[in-house]
Write a protein that holds these residues in place. Structure first.
Motif, PDB file in Angstrom:
ATOM      1  N   ALA A 191       0.860  -1.189   0.000  1.00 10.29           N
ATOM      2  CA  ALA A 191       0.000   0.000   0.000  1.00 10.29           C
ATOM      3  C   ALA A 191       0.892   1.232   0.000  1.00 10.29           C
ATOM      4  O   ALA A 191       1.719   1.407   0.883  1.00 10.29           O
ATOM      5  N   LEU A 192       0.739   2.069  -1.007  1.00 12.14           N
ATOM      6  CA  LEU A 192       1.639   3.219  -1.180  1.00 12.14           C
ATOM      7  C   LEU A 192       0.962   4.541  -0.864  1.00 12.14           C
ATOM      8  O   LEU A 192       1.572   5.413  -0.243  1.00 12.14           O
ATOM      9  N   VAL A 193      -0.281   4.721  -1.302  1.00 16.00           N
ATOM     10  CA  VAL A 193      -1.014   5.962  -1.035  1.00 16.00           C
ATOM     11  C   VAL A 193      -2.315   5.591  -0.311  1.00 16.00           C
ATOM     12  O   VAL A 193      -3.276   5.156  -0.945  1.00 16.00           O
ATOM     13  N   PRO A 194      -2.361   5.734   1.003  1.00 12.90           N
ATOM     14  CA  PRO A 194      -3.575   5.363   1.749  1.00 12.90           C
ATOM     15  C   PRO A 194      -4.766   6.224   1.348  1.00 12.90           C
ATOM     16  O   PRO A 194      -4.614   7.343   0.837  1.00 12.90           O
ATOM     17  N   LYS A 195      -5.954   5.706   1.581  1.00 14.81           N
ATOM     18  CA  LYS A 195      -7.164   6.471   1.324  1.00 14.81           C
ATOM     19  C   LYS A 195      -7.170   7.726   2.192  1.00 14.81           C
ATOM     20  O   LYS A 195      -6.696   7.720   3.323  1.00 14.81           O
ATOM     21  N   GLY A 196      -7.731   8.792   1.641  1.00 13.44           N
ATOM     22  CA  GLY A 196      -7.793  10.047   2.379  1.00 13.44           C
ATOM     23  C   GLY A 196      -6.697  11.026   2.006  1.00 13.44           C
ATOM     24  O   GLY A 196      -6.758  12.197   2.382  1.00 13.44           O
TER      25      GLY A 196
END
Length: 384
Positions: A191-196
């Protein structure tokens, strides 16, 4: 710092094999207590001609065209009709979010006379050629030919925009310029760019240096004290890293001195946030760096043996409507940007140094195992 800690295989954490935050921090404490750092099992000599040769550049350029290339973060196309038009490895593309929510990439050229349909970024539900107003939908279909009876030879169904294979994964959008010969480098990404996280700023720079010297500047902490004495060194450590390889990629951990505050907390409460920076290098030319309050997604595109385009997307989950939080974010970004300026001064110096013809090879040592992994992977792929 001594060098007697040998880089060991990663303990498994999901499909990537990367260590968890807790495992990374535990390893950092071992290094701090023993005055050690991760070291590789071999050094590397990279011929300086590989940074100067036009032939070598063309070989690398062709290889990059066969790999998935970063176009932008997913959040740069937040809604139906959002688009970005830009050249990637010299090829004009437009990527748009269609009605179904998918990101679609097309070659940015009208099927009539080849004029670019879009420039920059924005939101459109149709692309109208500025030359003769041929009009295309977000699905690439040709919708309108003004005075269509003048083109009896044209079947609109056959004259849609030329699609380019698009992959959206882990908060990033990739394009494949040569999907027939694609090199599979996107398997099992973390996971590189988390939600939000949303795009806060976008910066593009032309760098008069070989693309590999730019990549190398991100992948070791051996230079922290010498190069970043007034920026990173006061808050980080010199030559203290946890380095992991996953597939053709690297992850390098740069700890902050504030990591020491975790010693008195249970391991279940150990988190990377505000305690360390992760630098992900996704082979061949993508960098993702994590910082307190923001993430930077970086595309490093070769233009010539001595010219590179670097595009930085800064994403944040900070509430920038709050002036105090926005100021803290801007200060943190300014610190990171000042260190980029310091790194670029070294990159420029290295590029100029090639003219001295003093070195047949560049020497990469045991502290620089991520760079060694990058060069050995590049060599292997070029030979294949």
């Amino acid at each position: 710092m001594s060098t007697n800690a040998v880089l060991t295989p990663n303990e498994s954490e999901g499909k990537t094999g990367l260590m968890s935050d807790q495992q990374v921090i535990e390893r950092l404490f071992e290094h701090l207590d023993n005055k050690t750092t991760d070291v590789g099992n071999r050094s590397w000599q990279e011929p300086t001609k590989h940074y100067q040769s036009s032939q070598r550049f063309e070989e690398e350029y062709c290889l990059l065209k066969k790999t998935p290339l970063l176009f932008c973060p997913s959040d740069a196309l937040p809604e139906y009709g959002s688009y970005i038009a830009r050249d990637i490895l010299g090829v004009p593309l437009v990527v748009v979010r269609d009605k179904s929510g998918e990101a679609k990439a097309f070659r940015n050229a009208c099927r009539h006379r080849g004029v670019k349909l879009a420039e920059g970024s924005g939101r459109k539900t149709a692309f109208v050629c500025p030359y003769h107003a041929w009009t295309y939908g977000t699905d690439g279909s040709l919708r309108v030919i003004p005075h269509e009876h003048g083109f009896p030879q044209v079947n609109k169904c056959d004259k849609g925009l030329i699609p380019v294979k698009t992959i959206e994964k882990q908060g990033l959008i990739f394009v494949c310029l040569d999907d027939k010969n694609q090199i599979p480098t996107l398997d099992n990404l973390p996971a590189l760019v988390p939600k939000g996280y949303r795009v806060y700023e976008n910066i593009k720079a032309e760098i008069p240096a070989n693309w590999k010297t730019v990549i190398e500047s991100f992948l070791e902490g051996y230079h922290i004290k010498a190069t970043h004495s007034k920026t990173f060194f006061p808050v980080q450590y010199d030559n203290l890293n946890v380095i992991e390889h996953f597939g053709p990629h690297n992850r390098v951990c740069f700890p902050y001195r504030a990591v020491e505050k975790l010693r008195d907390r249970p391991q279940s409460q150990w988190r990377a946030e505000n305690r360390l920076t992760y630098v992900y290098q996704l082979f061949p030319n993508i960098i993702v760096t994590t910082h307190p309050g923001f993430i930077v997604v970086i595309s490093i595109e070769p233009v010539a043996a001595d010219k590179t385009i670097q595009t930085n997307y800064v994403l944040t989950n900070v509430d920038t409507q709050c002036e105090d939080k926005k100021q803290l974010l801007d200060n943190a970004i300014a610190l990171a940007n000042s260190s980029i300026d310091e790194d670029r001064a070294m990159i420029y110096g290295a590029q100029e140094g090639f003219k001295a013809e003093a070195n047949e090879f560049l020497e990469f040592g045991l502290f620089e195992s991520a760079i060694v992994h990058f060069h050995s992977t590049l060599k292997d792929m070029l030979e294949k």
